[in-house]
Design a protein around this motif. Structure first.
Motif, PDB file in Angstrom:
ATOM      1  N   CYS A 130       0.685   5.363   1.524  1.00 23.02           N
ATOM      2  CA  CYS A 130      -0.022   6.169   2.509  1.00 23.02           C
ATOM      3  C   CYS A 130       0.363   7.634   2.351  1.00 23.02           C
ATOM      4  CB  CYS A 130       0.316   5.709   3.935  1.00 23.02           C
ATOM      5  SG  CYS A 130      -0.099   3.976   4.278  1.00 23.02           S
ATOM      6  N   MET A 170       0.835  -1.193   0.000  1.00 21.19           N
ATOM      7  CA  MET A 170       0.000   0.000   0.000  1.00 21.19           C
ATOM      8  C   MET A 170       0.877   1.253   0.000  1.00 21.19           C
ATOM      9  SD  MET A 170      -1.200   0.045   3.997  1.00 21.19           S
ATOM     10  CE  MET A 170      -1.711  -1.679   3.931  1.00 21.19           C
ATOM     11  N   GLN A 203      -3.978   8.513   5.475  1.00 23.52           N
ATOM     12  CA  GLN A 203      -4.833   7.724   4.596  1.00 23.52           C
ATOM     13  C   GLN A 203      -3.957   6.740   3.824  1.00 23.52           C
ATOM     14  OE1 GLN A 203      -6.892  10.557   2.137  1.00 23.52           O
ATOM     15  NE2 GLN A 203      -8.351  11.132   3.748  1.00 23.52           N
ATOM     16  N   CYS A 204      -4.366   5.478   3.817  1.00 19.10           N
ATOM     17  CA  CYS A 204      -3.622   4.431   3.120  1.00 19.10           C
ATOM     18  C   CYS A 204      -4.546   3.760   2.106  1.00 19.10           C
ATOM     19  CB  CYS A 204      -3.091   3.389   4.100  1.00 19.10           C
ATOM     20  SG  CYS A 204      -1.878   4.031   5.287  1.00 19.10           S
ATOM     21  N   LYS A 205      -3.968   3.355   1.013  1.00 22.06           N
ATOM     22  CA  LYS A 205      -4.708   2.687  -0.040  1.00 22.06           C
ATOM     23  C   LYS A 205      -3.882   1.534  -0.582  1.00 22.06           C
ATOM     24  CE  LYS A 205      -6.874   3.315  -4.569  1.00 22.06           C
ATOM     25  NZ  LYS A 205      -7.108   4.248  -5.706  1.00 22.06           N
ATOM     26  N   TYR A 262      -2.577  -1.084  -3.279  1.00 19.83           N
ATOM     27  CA  TYR A 262      -2.334  -0.953  -4.707  1.00 19.83           C
ATOM     28  C   TYR A 262      -3.411  -1.704  -5.496  1.00 19.83           C
ATOM     29  CZ  TYR A 262       2.288   0.742  -3.386  1.00 19.83           C
ATOM     30  OH  TYR A 262       3.324   1.468  -2.847  1.00 19.83           O
ATOM     31  N   ASP A 263      -3.897  -1.060  -6.539  1.00 22.38           N
ATOM     32  CA  ASP A 263      -4.938  -1.677  -7.357  1.00 22.38           C
ATOM     33  C   ASP A 263      -4.410  -2.874  -8.137  1.00 22.38           C
ATOM     34  OD1 ASP A 263      -6.740   0.259  -6.503  1.00 22.38           O
ATOM     35  OD2 ASP A 263      -6.210   1.636  -8.122  1.00 22.38           O
TER      36      ASP A 263
END
Length: 224
Positions: free
Chosen positions: A54, A52, A63-65, A67-68
């Motif tokens: 952030c 991810m 905020q963390c996302k 990886y698609d």
């Protein structure tokens, strides 16, 4: 006594290395945004990890996302995913093997050799897991340093070494040190065991010589 302390020290270092390896694998602080030259936006920090990325804003919220897609990662991060997962599995397996090998304080004499082989296997697995962990950590660090000093790379895209890389070096060192301790312990035990078996067992003792000397006058008195 010394051998027991050596085994405990190796197991403690191995346990620290295993925990550090799992932490490094999940931490997002592999690559951290660098504040250099015209990049003065210091209230926002960007972290990039294996799983991810952030964004932390002024120490208020983060905020963390995830990886698609794996293809969105760079080449070194894609390879680091697999290598760190392999290193985590190897380190945990070596820790379990070391625990099994350390149960040798109440073994019979015939099982000492088998326990020694288990200790040697644990040491080799620790060294292998440390080497596997060093590869992605050093690879990512080398890429970050190369891009940082590359004038062709945009300033906004330059990164710095994150905390995960420093922790990865420490964890790899602990794993390799634990493996070296277990291997040295096995070598010392083998030398001691070979020395014991190499001593002669059918030599006449001092008491036998004395017994022979005391018997000779008695035998002579019987023949007179």
């Amino acid at each position: 006594m010394i051998s027991g302390a050596l085994q405990i020290a190796g197991l403690l270092l191995g346990g620290i290395g295993v925990i550090g390896t799992f932490a490094v694998t999940g931490m997002p602080q592999w690559r951290v945004s660098a504040f250099i030259e015209n990049n003065i936006i210091v209230f926002e920090t960007i972290w990039e990890g294996l799983w991810m990325h952030c964004i932390r804003q002024a120490n208020i919220r983060m905020q963390c996302k995830v990886y698609d897609s794996v293809l969105a990662l760079s080449q070194e991060l894609q390879a680091s995913r697999g290598l760190m997962c392999a290193g985590s599995v190897l380190s945990f397996l070596s820790f379990l093997v070391a625990i099994i090998g350390m149960k040798c304080t109440r073994c019979t004499q015939s099982s000492w050799q088998a326990k020694g082989y288990v200790i040697l296997m644990a040491g080799l697995l620790f060294i292998l897991s440390g080497a596997v962990e060093l590869i992605p950590v050093c690879w990512v660090a080398n890429t970050i340093i190369s891009d940082f000093y590359n004038p062709m790379v945009n300033v906004a895209q330059k990164k710095e070494l994150g905390e995960a890389l420093y922790l990865g070096w420490v964890a790899a060192f602990c794993l390799i040190a634990a493996g070296a301790i277990f291997c040295c312990f096995y070598c010392c035990c083998e030398k001691t065991r070979s020395y014991r078996y190499s001593t002669p067992s059918h030599c006449p003792t001092h008491s036998q010589h004395l017994h022979g000397k005391t018997e000779s006058p008695y035998l002579k008195s019987q023949y007179v």
